[in-house]
Design an enzyme around this catalytic site. Structure first.
Site, short mmCIF file in Angstrom:
data_model
loop_
_atom_site.label_atom_id
_atom_site.label_comp_id
_atom_site.label_asym_id
_atom_site.label_seq_id
_atom_site.Cartn_x
_atom_site.Cartn_y
_atom_site.Cartn_z
N CYS A 1 5.08 3.54 -7.51
CA CYS A 1 4.23 3.57 -6.31
C CYS A 1 4.67 4.75 -5.46
O CYS A 1 5.80 4.77 -4.96
CB CYS A 1 4.36 2.27 -5.54
SG CYS A 1 3.37 2.24 -4.02
N GLU B 1 2.50 -4.50 -5.67
CA GLU B 1 1.42 -3.77 -5.01
C GLU B 1 0.24 -4.66 -4.63
O GLU B 1 -0.31 -5.39 -5.46
CB GLU B 1 0.91 -2.63 -5.91
CG GLU B 1 1.84 -1.41 -5.89
CD GLU B 1 1.12 -0.13 -6.30
OE1 GLU B 1 0.07 0.19 -5.69
OE2 GLU B 1 1.60 0.53 -7.22
N HIS C 1 3.81 -0.80 3.97
CA HIS C 1 4.90 -1.12 3.04
C HIS C 1 6.00 -1.90 3.75
O HIS C 1 6.41 -1.53 4.85
CB HIS C 1 5.51 0.15 2.45
CG HIS C 1 4.71 0.72 1.34
ND1 HIS C 1 4.86 0.31 0.03
CD2 HIS C 1 3.74 1.67 1.32
CE1 HIS C 1 4.02 0.98 -0.74
NE2 HIS C 1 3.32 1.81 0.03
N GLY D 1 5.06 4.00 -1.79
CA GLY D 1 6.23 3.12 -1.70
C GLY D 1 7.52 3.91 -1.81
O GLY D 1 8.50 3.61 -1.12
N CYS E 1 -3.33 6.51 -2.02
CA CYS E 1 -2.52 6.28 -3.22
C CYS E 1 -1.78 7.58 -3.51
O CYS E 1 -2.40 8.59 -3.82
CB CYS E 1 -3.41 5.88 -4.40
SG CYS E 1 -2.50 5.68 -5.94
#
Length: 205
Positions: free
Chosen positions: A155, A145, A95, A158, A27
């Site tokens: 994100c 997500e 992604h 992302g 993350c």
């Protein structure tokens, strides 16, 4: 939920749990939070995606991600009887990046959910980033997500995926950084070095 544990490989180990109870490999914004939380100017963070370097300078927090991998461009997906061309890259987590016009009008929840669960990305699934290009080094992003199973306000991984794919698709090899405007209106900066379609020294700030 971020869980911090002792690490034999780095200064601290970070585990990430999504709202649905699943554990994520990485993350980006979570790693930035951990870096700030440690109170150190530099810290190495162990994640399931690899070791993440970080730099903290007052309110500015940068992390160095693992090198993006598994790049696939112009994947045809049939959604609602229409064929979409999407792009895929793994920036620590998977992604799918889709370029759109009129980002604010996109039905991120329903379209994102269909792509997230599409058989093309089974069994792991994918996060889905909808991107609108503002100018040569600035983009807007909205993200569905995986694990949250909804749109989120930002994100980090992302933003990196979006910047990397934009650099390839819009042939802007001279650009070394992108401003990514998230749904929360926070601007995330992504820096990288690119050679052909390979990227290294990828930082999120």
């Amino acid at each position: 939920l971020l869980i911090l544990e002792k690490s034999k490989l780095a200064d601290v180990k970070m585990r990430i749990f999504n709202a649905d109870g699943s554990e994520a490999q990485m993350c980006g914004n979570g790693a930035r939070c951990v870096a700030l939380y440690t109170g150190k100017s530099k810290v190495k963070i162990e994640t399931k995606a690899g070791i993440i370097d970080s730099q903290v300078n007052k309110d500015s927090v940068k992390i160095k991600l693992t090198a993006p991998k598994d790049l696939k461009l112009d994947i045809p997906l049939t959604i609602n009887y229409r064929t979409l061309r999407v792009n895929f890259i793994n920036t620590g987590v998977p992604h799918t990046v889709i370029f759109v016009e009129g980002l604010d009008r996109i039905d991120v929840f329903n379209l994102g959910r269909q792509i997230r669960y599409h058989k093309r990305f089974a069994p792991a699934g994918t996060n889905v980033d909808f991107i609108e290009v503002i100018d040569k080094d600035s983009i807007k992003m909205r993200t569905y997500e995986r694990g949250v199973e909804d749109e989120t306000l930002a994100c980090g991984t992302g933003a990196v995926a979006a910047a990397v794919i934009t650099s390839i698709k819009y042939k802007v090899s001279s650009i070394k950084s992108f401003d990514v405007c998230t749904r929360s209106r926070e601007i995330l900066k992504v820096y990288f070095e690119r050679k052909n379609n390979r990227f290294k020294n990828v930082w999120l700030e």
